[in-house]
Design a protein around this motif. Structure first.
Motif, PDB file in Angstrom:
ATOM      1  N   LEU A   1       0.842  -1.302   0.093  1.00  0.00           N
ATOM      2  CA  LEU A   1       0.053   0.075  -0.036  1.00  0.00           C
ATOM      3  C   LEU A   1       0.679   1.220   0.231  1.00  0.00           C
ATOM      4  CD1 LEU A   1      -3.087  -0.880   2.176  1.00  0.00           C
ATOM      5  CD2 LEU A   1      -3.015  -0.243   0.034  1.00  0.00           C
ATOM      6  N   ASN A   2       1.934   1.280   0.776  1.00  0.00           N
ATOM      7  CA  ASN A   2       3.008   2.590   0.790  1.00  0.00           C
ATOM      8  C   ASN A   2       3.552   2.585  -0.507  1.00  0.00           C
ATOM      9  OD1 ASN A   2       2.634   3.298   3.419  1.00  0.00           O
ATOM     10  ND2 ASN A   2       4.189   1.984   4.348  1.00  0.00           N
TER      11      ASN A   2
ATOM     12  N   GLU B   1       3.104   5.605  -2.900  1.00  0.00           N
ATOM     13  CA  GLU B   1       4.346   6.359  -3.526  1.00  0.00           C
ATOM     14  C   GLU B   1       4.030   6.844  -4.818  1.00  0.00           C
ATOM     15  OE1 GLU B   1       7.475   8.367  -2.633  1.00  0.00           O
ATOM     16  OE2 GLU B   1       6.616   7.216  -1.189  1.00  0.00           O
ATOM     17  N   GLU B   2       3.531   5.575  -5.432  1.00  0.00           N
ATOM     18  CA  GLU B   2       3.411   5.736  -7.015  1.00  0.00           C
ATOM     19  C   GLU B   2       2.219   6.853  -7.390  1.00  0.00           C
ATOM     20  OE1 GLU B   2       1.933   1.822  -8.956  1.00  0.00           O
ATOM     21  OE2 GLU B   2       3.850   1.011  -7.992  1.00  0.00           O
ATOM     22  N   LEU B   3       1.443   6.720  -6.433  1.00  0.00           N
ATOM     23  CA  LEU B   3       0.021   7.560  -6.584  1.00  0.00           C
ATOM     24  C   LEU B   3       0.575   8.913  -6.426  1.00  0.00           C
ATOM     25  CD1 LEU B   3      -3.006   5.607  -5.104  1.00  0.00           C
ATOM     26  CD2 LEU B   3      -2.480   6.340  -7.670  1.00  0.00           C
ATOM     27  N   ASN B   4       1.488   9.254  -5.535  1.00  0.00           N
ATOM     28  CA  ASN B   4       1.978  10.523  -5.140  1.00  0.00           C
ATOM     29  C   ASN B   4       2.708  10.966  -6.450  1.00  0.00           C
ATOM     30  OD1 ASN B   4       0.881  11.129  -2.709  1.00  0.00           O
ATOM     31  ND2 ASN B   4       2.671  10.370  -1.578  1.00  0.00           N
TER      32      ASN B   4
ATOM     33  N   GLU C   1      -0.089  17.217 -11.731  1.00  0.00           N
ATOM     34  CA  GLU C   1      -0.089  18.597 -11.241  1.00  0.00           C
ATOM     35  C   GLU C   1       0.832  19.474 -12.186  1.00  0.00           C
ATOM     36  OE1 GLU C   1      -1.168  20.766  -8.869  1.00  0.00           O
ATOM     37  OE2 GLU C   1      -2.526  19.345  -7.820  1.00  0.00           O
ATOM     38  N   LYS C   2       1.677  18.947 -12.630  1.00  0.00           N
ATOM     39  CA  LYS C   2       2.767  19.536 -13.466  1.00  0.00           C
ATOM     40  C   LYS C   2       1.996  19.542 -14.822  1.00  0.00           C
ATOM     41  CE  LYS C   2       7.658  19.418 -14.903  1.00  0.00           C
ATOM     42  NZ  LYS C   2       8.759  18.591 -14.965  1.00  0.00           N
TER      43      LYS C   2
END
Lengths: 79, 186
Positions: B17-18, B22-25, B32-33
């Protein structure tokens, strides 16, 4: 924030010059103060005033010592 | 033993899940960019479109204002010929009067379309309206005065469509002096 960059192209001709800008990806020649798309490549100094284009050309015989034509031929040279 | 198995399994799930977070972040940052790039592109295109609209509006107005410039420009040469005819001495005064009336009528019609004749004679030379074609040495007029109009000039709705071709005065100098001087005092 959108940048305010403008792209302009200048055709500095021996006899006439023209300036264009890019609008919608296409170059568009812009008109000068007199509404003409080309401007004679002439500059004159009349007292403190600098005249450019047709108006400089029209007074050239009255102010020949301070009117410059065909400057392109000597670009890069020191004056 | 069973408990340890569950702890291991949960830890593994937590790691997964972490990693997913991380991947999703990373994905969120990329998006966003990308969003910023699109926003920037949109603002630039919107500004460009506004400029284009303004340019087109100006161009359209100019096209309307000067739609008849070509024909009026051609008609000015007819005005010139009328003026030449009227300045030529004629013994037939009636005929001359008729020509003058036609000239005035044509001039009036062109004035209605926004044409103005440039005043030159006796005026101070102004390169915005006049084109100097010769210099006349004289003490009768102050230097820089239009002493002769060789060809009249015209303004159409504030735009000089042809400058008046004129001769300009210069202070009389002794012979053998270079005539091509500077009437501005430079």
């Amino acid at each position: 924030m959108a940048t305010k960059e403008k792209i302009i192209g200048i055709d500095l001709g021996t006899t006439n010059s023209a300036v264009s800008i890019v609008v919608g990806g296409e170059p568009v020649v812009i008109t000068n103060k007199e509404g003409e798309r080309i401007t004679p490549s002439v500059v004159a100094f009349k007292g403190q005033e600098v005249l450019v284009g047709s108006i400089a050309k029209r007074q050239s015989i009255l102010n020949s010592e301070n009117t410059v034509f065909f400057r392109k031929e000597v670009y890069g040279e020191e004056v | 033993m069973v408990q340890e198995h569950w702890v291991k399994r949960l830890k593994k799930q937590l790691e997964e899940l972490n990693s997913k977070v991380e991947e999703l972040n990373v994905k969120v940052m990329e998006l966003e960019k990308e969003k910023e790039n699109y926003r920037d592109l949109f603002l630039r295109k919107a500004a460009e479109f506004e400029n284009y609209k303004k340019l087109m509006k100006d161009e359209l107005q100019k096209s309307i204002d000067f739609a008849n410039e070509g024909i009026i420009r051609n008609l000015t040469s007819i005005l010139d010929h009328f003026r030449l005819a009227l300045n030529t001495p004629s013994s037939d005064e009636v005929f001359r009067k008729g020509v003058e009336m036609i000239y005035n009528e044509l001039l009036q019609a062109l004035r209605y379309e926004g044409l103005e004749v440039i005043n030159s004679l006796g005026c101070t030379f102004d390169e915005n309206f006049h084109e100097a074609i010769d210099i006349v040495e004289t003490d009768e007029f102050p230097p820089g005065t239009v002493v002769e109009e060789v060809q009249p000039g015209y303004v159409l709705k504030g735009k000089v469509i042809r400058p008046a071709r004129v001769k300009v005065s210069k202070k009389k100098v002794e012979k053998n002096h270079d005539l091509r001087g500077d009437v501005y005092g430079n």
